[in-house]
Design an enzyme around this catalytic site. Structure first.
Site, short mmCIF file in Angstrom:
data_model
loop_
_atom_site.label_atom_id
_atom_site.label_comp_id
_atom_site.label_asym_id
_atom_site.label_seq_id
_atom_site.Cartn_x
_atom_site.Cartn_y
_atom_site.Cartn_z
N ARG A 199 0.82 -1.23 0.00
CA ARG A 199 0.00 0.00 0.00
C ARG A 199 0.85 1.27 0.00
NH1 ARG A 199 -4.98 -0.77 3.95
NH2 ARG A 199 -5.65 1.08 2.81
N ASP A 233 -15.48 2.69 2.62
CA ASP A 233 -15.26 1.28 2.97
C ASP A 233 -16.43 0.38 2.57
OD1 ASP A 233 -12.78 1.90 4.00
OD2 ASP A 233 -13.52 2.17 6.04
N LYS A 256 -6.85 0.01 -1.42
CA LYS A 256 -7.26 -0.46 -0.09
C LYS A 256 -6.57 -1.80 0.20
CE LYS A 256 -9.90 2.96 1.07
NZ LYS A 256 -9.48 3.83 2.18
C1 S3P Z 1 -9.76 5.13 8.21
C2 S3P Z 1 -9.81 5.94 7.11
C3 S3P Z 1 -10.14 5.46 5.76
C4 S3P Z 1 -10.78 4.08 5.79
C5 S3P Z 1 -10.10 3.14 6.72
C6 S3P Z 1 -10.09 3.68 8.13
C7 S3P Z 1 -9.40 5.72 9.51
O1 S3P Z 1 -8.95 5.37 5.00
O2 S3P Z 1 -10.82 3.53 4.49
O3 S3P Z 1 -10.76 1.87 6.73
O4 S3P Z 1 -9.64 5.08 10.55
O5 S3P Z 1 -8.90 6.85 9.52
P1 S3P Z 1 -8.37 6.62 4.17
O6 S3P Z 1 -7.92 7.62 5.12
O7 S3P Z 1 -7.24 6.02 3.37
O8 S3P Z 1 -9.51 7.08 3.31
#
Ligand code: S3P
Length: 438
Positions: A124, A317, A344
């Site tokens: 990632r 998500d 993701k």
């Molecule tokens: C999250 C933010 C999101 C989400 C992840 C949890 C967090 O990711 O997809 O499951 O807890 O801050 P991104 O910040 O990459 O959008």
């Protein structure tokens, strides 16, 4: 050993269920509880592999974290300057949130740390945090393409800056704010679209002044955090699978209790309602910063929609589950502006497209989304979740439509966010069996 699921037609979903604690809040409760002065009792903690990985990382850095019962943690905070170097690498497992928030926090420490993760996390992108943190003065070494493992070197000072990250990301915002707790001056993040606000609201609950200016949020270095007990709401993203399953499986009538309804999380609820779902909010109440409700879901005939662009971050998500709802609906559903899905835990557009097509769905993959045709004539298939928890759970819903049993490969990672998923779905009526495989 790999864990596969065998899933086929079950019963309509019925009864009352309650899903586990919120993953985002559980990560932050451990992190900020560790940095606070005093003892934090965390209730409703998600006993998932991701959030346990975060707790292990902080224990390695000298924080005492007791687990008196399942879903409970007592965090003996060490204060902002009390963390100690870990002798071993900090293993974030599958958890992007753990790694991205930790790199922000660790980049301001006077000791060196190494952050590692599993195969998925190692693929990632980390440039989104490495680049702005480096502008603040952080020294972070990474593998090729700015990917993990990450070596975070000690620095004597970070400098507050103003940022406007190009992607809407709560992880990036949080990493910068955590680094900003230690930086000289103020650190500000303005967002292209507002994202989940748990870091700033928890910091504020722990006594830190949060600076705001229009769509920007900021912190000033040199503050302190004072421990305060944290109640973790249930995870909307886990409830999402039941919202979809009970909406699309004929005859379902299900109540999901105590669902956290933070507006930065509930885009799927609005989308399902736009598609014609029957979801009623019962017993709506305010608990601390969170609005909670019991959601009463009855099966309905859904129709496809064009998902509004501005809603994408609020359901980021939930797209794997939405793809299944769309395939079960009438007409086409269009998803755009969701290229983030490709980075993701897996490339969720490709993984869901490949699996759903094998199950009979007509779907056009696009770089930033997909066009999913409804009215599917479902067929059983052998499909691969690619170790992505949300794809595995979504595909288990799709499998309920076929007459024969489908195989969903590589489902063990469901434990990262939703331990007990299979017990809950079996109790509600779905048919999902687990088998150890080669
Ligand atoms: C999250 C933010 C999101 C989400 C992840 C949890 C967090 O990711 O997809 O499951 O807890 O801050 P991104 O910040 O990459 O959008």
């Amino acid at each position: 050993m790999r864990l596969d699921w065998l899933a086929g037609r079950g019963q309509p979903l019925r009864g009352r269920i309650r899903v586990p604690g919120d993953k985002s809040v559980s990560h932050r409760a451990i992190m900020l509880g560790s940095l606070a002065e005093g003892v934090t009792r965390v209730r409703g903690f998600l006993e998932g592999e991701d959030t346990r990985a975060t707790a292990r990382c902080f224990a390695q850095m000298g924080v005492r974290i007791d687990a008196p019962s399942a879903g409970e943690r007592i965090v003996h905070g060490v204060g902002l300057h009390g963390l100690k170097a870990s002798s071993a690498p900090l293993d974030c497992g599958n958890a992007g949130t753990a790694m991205r928030l930790l790199v922000g926090l660790l980049s301001a420490q006077r000791f060196e740390s190494t952050l590692i993760g599993d195969e998925s996390l190692t693929r990632r992108p980390m440039a989104r945090v490495i680049d702005p943190l480096s502008e603040m003065g952080a020294q972070i070494e990474s593998a090729e393409g700015k990917r993990p493992p990450l070596r975070v070197l000690p620095v004597s000072k970070l400098h507050g800056r103003r940022f406007r990250p190009p992607v809407a990301s709560a992880q990036v915002k949080s990493a910068l704010l955590l680094a900003g707790l230690y930086a000289e001056g103020e650190t500000w993040v303005s967002e292209v679209h507002p994202t989940r606000d748990y870091t700033e609201s928890m910091l504020s609950a722990l006594g830190l002044e949060i600076l705001r200016d229009g769509d920007s949020v900021g912190v000033r270095g040199g503050g302190r955090l004072v421990a305060r007990d944290i109640d973790v709401p249930t995870d909307f993203s886990s409830a999402a699978f039941f919202l979809v399953a009970a909406s699309v499986i004929e005859g379902s009538d299900l109540i999901i209790e105590d669902v956290g309804l933070n507006p930065r999380r509930t885009g799927l609820l609005d989308t399902l309602l736009d598609m014609g779902a029957s979801i009623e909010r019962l017993n709506v109440r305010q608990v601390g910063a969170d609005e909670l409700a019991d959601l009463h879901v009855r099966a309905a005939t859904l129709h496809g929609i064009d998902v509004p662009l501005a809603r994408v971050p609020d359901m980021i998500d939930e797209f794997p589950a939405l793809f299944v709802a769309a395939a079960a609906a009438e007409g086409a559903t269009v998803v755009r502006g969701a290229a983030e899905l490709r980075v993701k835990e897996s490339d969720r557009i490709a993984v869901m497209a490949t699996a759903l097509k094998a199950m009979g769905v007509h779907l056009d993959e696009r770089p930033d989304g997909a066009v999913i045709q409804g009215g599917t004539r479902w067929q059983a298939a052998s499909v691969d979740s690619h170790g992505d928890h949300r794809c595995a759970m979504s595909l288990s819903i799709a499998a309920q439509f076929a007459d024969e049993v489908s195989t969903i490969r590589d489902c063990r990672n469901v434990d990262t966010s939703f331990p007990g998923y299979r017990d809950l779905v079996l109790g509600a009526g779905m048919n999902v069996q687990a088998v150890e495989a080669g």
